[in-house]
Design a protein around this motif. Sequence first.
Motif, mmCIF file in Angstrom:
data_model
loop_
_atom_site.group_PDB
_atom_site.id
_atom_site.type_symbol
_atom_site.label_atom_id
_atom_site.label_comp_id
_atom_site.label_asym_id
_atom_site.label_seq_id
_atom_site.Cartn_x
_atom_site.Cartn_y
_atom_site.Cartn_z
ATOM 1 N N ILE A 206 0.764 -1.216 -0.015
ATOM 2 C CA ILE A 206 0.000 0.081 -0.027
ATOM 3 C C ILE A 206 0.816 1.101 0.063
ATOM 4 C CG2 ILE A 206 -1.503 1.358 1.459
ATOM 5 C CD1 ILE A 206 -3.279 -1.151 2.151
ATOM 6 N N GLN A 209 2.084 1.692 -3.447
ATOM 7 C CA GLN A 209 1.164 2.258 -4.336
ATOM 8 C C GLN A 209 0.645 3.713 -3.939
ATOM 9 O OE1 GLN A 209 -2.316 -0.353 -4.687
ATOM 10 N NE2 GLN A 209 -0.942 -2.137 -4.198
ATOM 11 N N ILE A 210 0.837 4.143 -2.992
ATOM 12 C CA ILE A 210 0.407 5.684 -2.683
ATOM 13 C C ILE A 210 1.756 6.425 -3.137
ATOM 14 C CG2 ILE A 210 0.266 7.706 -0.935
ATOM 15 C CD1 ILE A 210 -0.832 5.138 1.237
ATOM 16 N N ALA A 212 3.489 5.746 -5.947
ATOM 17 C CA ALA A 212 3.446 5.558 -7.392
ATOM 18 C C ALA A 212 2.167 6.670 -7.789
ATOM 19 C CB ALA A 212 2.983 4.179 -7.681
ATOM 20 N N PHE A 213 1.285 6.656 -7.039
ATOM 21 C CA PHE A 213 0.403 7.820 -7.304
ATOM 22 C C PHE A 213 0.925 9.172 -7.471
ATOM 23 C CE2 PHE A 213 -2.580 11.232 -5.951
ATOM 24 C CZ PHE A 213 -3.717 11.198 -6.741
ATOM 25 N N HIS A 214 1.568 9.400 -6.459
ATOM 26 C CA HIS A 214 2.166 10.865 -6.269
ATOM 27 C C HIS A 214 3.291 10.908 -7.465
ATOM 28 C CE1 HIS A 214 -0.070 12.284 -2.666
ATOM 29 N NE2 HIS A 214 0.338 11.145 -2.173
ATOM 30 N N GLN A 216 3.237 9.287 -10.288
ATOM 31 C CA GLN A 216 2.507 9.531 -11.789
ATOM 32 C C GLN A 216 2.108 10.874 -11.767
ATOM 33 O OE1 GLN A 216 -1.295 7.880 -11.800
ATOM 34 N NE2 GLN A 216 -0.950 7.203 -13.974
ATOM 35 N N ARG A 217 1.587 11.638 -10.818
ATOM 36 C CA ARG A 217 1.129 12.850 -10.600
ATOM 37 C C ARG A 217 2.042 13.858 -11.127
ATOM 38 N NH1 ARG A 217 1.014 17.012 -7.033
ATOM 39 N NH2 ARG A 217 1.983 15.222 -5.553
ATOM 40 N N GLU A 221 2.207 16.281 -14.286
ATOM 41 C CA GLU A 221 2.525 17.860 -14.252
ATOM 42 C C GLU A 221 3.769 18.356 -14.997
ATOM 43 O OE1 GLU A 221 2.853 18.802 -10.337
ATOM 44 O OE2 GLU A 221 0.484 18.660 -10.057
ATOM 45 N N VAL A 235 1.368 3.458 -21.895
ATOM 46 C CA VAL A 235 0.885 3.043 -20.596
ATOM 47 C C VAL A 235 0.428 1.540 -20.562
ATOM 48 C CG1 VAL A 235 -0.749 3.285 -18.750
ATOM 49 C CG2 VAL A 235 0.239 5.393 -19.871
ATOM 50 N N ARG B 8 4.013 15.881 3.721
ATOM 51 C CA ARG B 8 3.393 16.447 2.613
ATOM 52 C C ARG B 8 2.392 17.185 3.031
ATOM 53 N NH1 ARG B 8 4.154 13.289 0.393
ATOM 54 N NH2 ARG B 8 2.962 11.533 1.580
ATOM 55 N N THR B 11 -1.174 18.224 0.027
ATOM 56 C CA THR B 11 -1.177 18.755 -1.334
ATOM 57 C C THR B 11 -2.533 18.763 -2.214
ATOM 58 O OG1 THR B 11 0.711 18.012 -1.620
ATOM 59 C CG2 THR B 11 0.336 19.068 -3.545
ATOM 60 N N SER B 13 -3.662 16.317 -4.301
ATOM 61 C CA SER B 13 -2.978 16.328 -5.661
ATOM 62 C C SER B 13 -4.016 16.655 -6.755
ATOM 63 C CB SER B 13 -2.856 14.841 -5.491
ATOM 64 O OG SER B 13 -1.973 14.410 -4.489
ATOM 65 N N ILE B 16 -8.219 14.802 -5.703
ATOM 66 C CA ILE B 16 -8.270 13.613 -4.933
ATOM 67 C C ILE B 16 -7.762 13.775 -3.352
ATOM 68 C CG2 ILE B 16 -7.882 11.130 -4.683
ATOM 69 C CD1 ILE B 16 -8.019 10.867 -7.686
ATOM 70 N N GLU B 18 -5.944 13.267 0.017
ATOM 71 C CA GLU B 18 -4.965 12.191 0.268
ATOM 72 C C GLU B 18 -5.537 11.071 1.202
ATOM 73 O OE1 GLU B 18 -2.009 12.726 -0.598
ATOM 74 O OE2 GLU B 18 -1.169 11.127 0.478
ATOM 75 N N VAL B 21 -6.752 8.641 -1.480
ATOM 76 C CA VAL B 21 -5.806 8.078 -2.200
ATOM 77 C C VAL B 21 -5.161 6.847 -1.194
ATOM 78 C CG1 VAL B 21 -3.308 8.194 -2.868
ATOM 79 C CG2 VAL B 21 -5.170 9.952 -3.204
ATOM 80 N N ALA B 22 -5.072 7.091 0.175
ATOM 81 C CA ALA B 22 -4.489 6.050 1.010
ATOM 82 C C ALA B 22 -5.656 4.908 0.966
ATOM 83 C CB ALA B 22 -4.212 6.781 2.256
ATOM 84 N N PRO B 25 -5.776 1.892 -2.439
ATOM 85 C CA PRO B 25 -4.957 0.136 -2.298
ATOM 86 C C PRO B 25 -5.924 -0.707 -1.956
ATOM 87 C CG PRO B 25 -3.224 2.082 -2.234
ATOM 88 C CD PRO B 25 -4.895 2.819 -2.049
ATOM 89 N N LEU B 26 -6.455 -0.246 -0.892
ATOM 90 C CA LEU B 26 -7.231 -1.121 -0.053
ATOM 91 C C LEU B 26 -8.500 -1.669 -0.906
ATOM 92 C CD1 LEU B 26 -6.636 -1.810 2.948
ATOM 93 C CD2 LEU B 26 -8.139 -0.059 3.569
ATOM 94 N N ARG B 29 -7.242 -4.054 -3.505
ATOM 95 C CA ARG B 29 -7.020 -5.470 -3.186
ATOM 96 C C ARG B 29 -8.259 -6.104 -2.996
ATOM 97 N NH1 ARG B 29 -3.506 -5.247 1.773
ATOM 98 N NH2 ARG B 29 -1.818 -5.104 0.276
ATOM 99 N N ARG B 86 -5.266 2.627 -12.960
ATOM 100 C CA ARG B 86 -4.908 3.530 -13.742
ATOM 101 C C ARG B 86 -4.586 4.918 -12.529
ATOM 102 N NH1 ARG B 86 -7.526 7.717 -16.354
ATOM 103 N NH2 ARG B 86 -9.261 6.872 -15.537
ATOM 104 N N GLU B 87 -5.700 5.338 -11.897
ATOM 105 C CA GLU B 87 -5.515 6.450 -10.909
ATOM 106 C C GLU B 87 -4.322 6.281 -10.125
ATOM 107 O OE1 GLU B 87 -6.758 9.921 -10.600
ATOM 108 O OE2 GLU B 87 -8.340 8.700 -11.369
ATOM 109 N N LEU B 88 -4.040 5.106 -9.727
ATOM 110 C CA LEU B 88 -2.641 4.952 -8.954
ATOM 111 C C LEU B 88 -1.308 4.834 -9.699
ATOM 112 C CD1 LEU B 88 -3.984 2.274 -6.263
ATOM 113 C CD2 LEU B 88 -3.397 4.705 -5.886
ATOM 114 N N GLY B 89 -1.662 4.535 -10.906
ATOM 115 C CA GLY B 89 -0.284 4.676 -11.688
ATOM 116 C C GLY B 89 0.122 3.538 -11.895
ATOM 117 N N LEU B 90 -0.742 2.204 -11.554
ATOM 118 C CA LEU B 90 -0.226 0.969 -11.521
ATOM 119 C C LEU B 90 -0.294 0.355 -12.908
ATOM 120 C CD1 LEU B 90 -1.947 -0.117 -8.411
ATOM 121 C CD2 LEU B 90 0.569 0.805 -8.702
#
Lengths: 254, 254
Positions: A206, A209-210, A212-214, A216-217, A221, A235, B8, B11, B13, B16, B18, B21-22, B25-26, B29, B86-90
Amino acid sequence: MATGRTHRPATRSRGIPEATVARLPLYLRALTGLSERSVPTVSSEELAAAAGVNSAKLRKDFSYLGSYGTRGVGYDVEYLVYQISRELGLTQDWPVVIVGIGNLGAALANYGGFASRGFRVAALIDADPEMAGKQIAGITVQHSDDMERIISDNGVSIGVITTPPGVAQQVCDRLVAAGITSILNFAPTVLTVPDGVDVRKVDLSIELQILAFHEQRKAGEEAAATDGAGPVAAVRGESADKGPDGDVPAVMPA
Amino acid sequence: MATGRTHRPATRSRGIPEATVARLPLYLRALTGLSERSVPTVSSEELAAAAGVNSAKLRKDFSYLGSYGTRGVGYDVEYLVYQISRELGLTQDWPVVIVGIGNLGAALANYGGFASRGFRVAALIDADPEMAGKQIAGITVQHSDDMERIISDNGVSIGVITTPPGVAQQVCDRLVAAGITSILNFAPTVLTVPDGVDVRKVDLSIELQILAFHEQRKAGEEAAATDGAGPVAAVRGESADKGPDGDVPAVMPA
DNA sequence: CCATCTTTGTGCACGCGTTCACAAAGACAT
DNA sequence: ATGTCTTTGTGAACGCGTGCACAAAGATGG
């Protein structure tokens, strides 16, 4: 709906906010460093910098513990170390069991930070008969058949789960039944426990993944700044081999 | 003076939160589990239960991603897996370096959860010449002299620090200088990094101390309930507010 | 086509946590 | 003793996160 809570409902333990409790160990670590260097007193500003927090926040945190500072001077390092230790319950010894002695469990057993501050690895437990009897970090691994007895005999109330996710809930249930009331869970699973049992989870996947999110952002940017074309071009190529799990092409329904 | 935020500044992002975002991933899964069992759709209530969160919170979280649900039915599992991934950049591959191949570093290298979803251990790095060349989890450990080249050659942007605390900041500085912009820190140290670099920390010792706090509180309440002769007996004088003055016993936990 | 039933998406209120800003408290020098 | 200077402790404002409760949206059956 006897579903156990995974997350503490902000119990506000004894007037000390949960967020403050989570920072106390941070302060304690910084203070211990100062103590080792024989620094007698420290201001909220200095200590806050060392702990990486805002000084006003630090002062408010300490105010929940009492008025331990001296205006115009700061805080007495030794005294504060003692007060925080006491508040966190570190003046007593906490026996801990680690269940699941794989790579991670073994690493934790060897981890110095464990023993350093009030915690003692009372036992290592694994379900594999092959593991039983082996020595890790000077401690003999015991078979999980004896779990209940080990916990009872040593008066253990804190358990660490480093098993594969498939058996984590089952292990958790046995730990709780045996009297464990605090669990540190490294298995990537949502544990269900009865009220009165605390669970904290550490989930490497987890955290990544968090990040990775940032990440990617940031990439997005940056690309948007340099050019509108796509950063994320290829992608979804990814394709082929893919997962042991039924990882899917994931088509886009409308 | 150097910037170096550890935390942080919320931010937000891209709209979304923070906290959301955390939790993604949950959800991911839980959804993957459903996907493997070929469940086509799931309601917010069911998914929330599986993820261990409140259903309203889950719906609100998803609302930040868009309107992906169908009223009266629920969410399409496969579609949601894709959207969150996709959102998480995975959907892209993230090469990761692990620096500090002790017990913990080796455990992470072997950890399956790493590779499972978008992450790939690109290199293992250690400062000990003895370690260089050794194979761990099928990957050859490389010496830290080559750190910069390794990161550059592989286009790595995520680093994991599992070194002793004494060298963590120094390693961190080199990683950042070499182009790393996201760090997962296992060393019990406050890392200082420039703006634009994300740091998340995993601190076993702190987690245990938080558990100890709640454990102590539970013991205290229990003792208060059963009256005097509690199980923990000699926890401490506790009751009255100690000496307000500097009467300091001051224990020194090494 | 209409009625009913299920489930989403969200407006709203509330509480926690963070931060600012400052008065009070004490140290220290004169 | 008195004034100045430093630093604490905290009142107050603000923003974020959470959860309730409900209207809107769509499925489903007659």
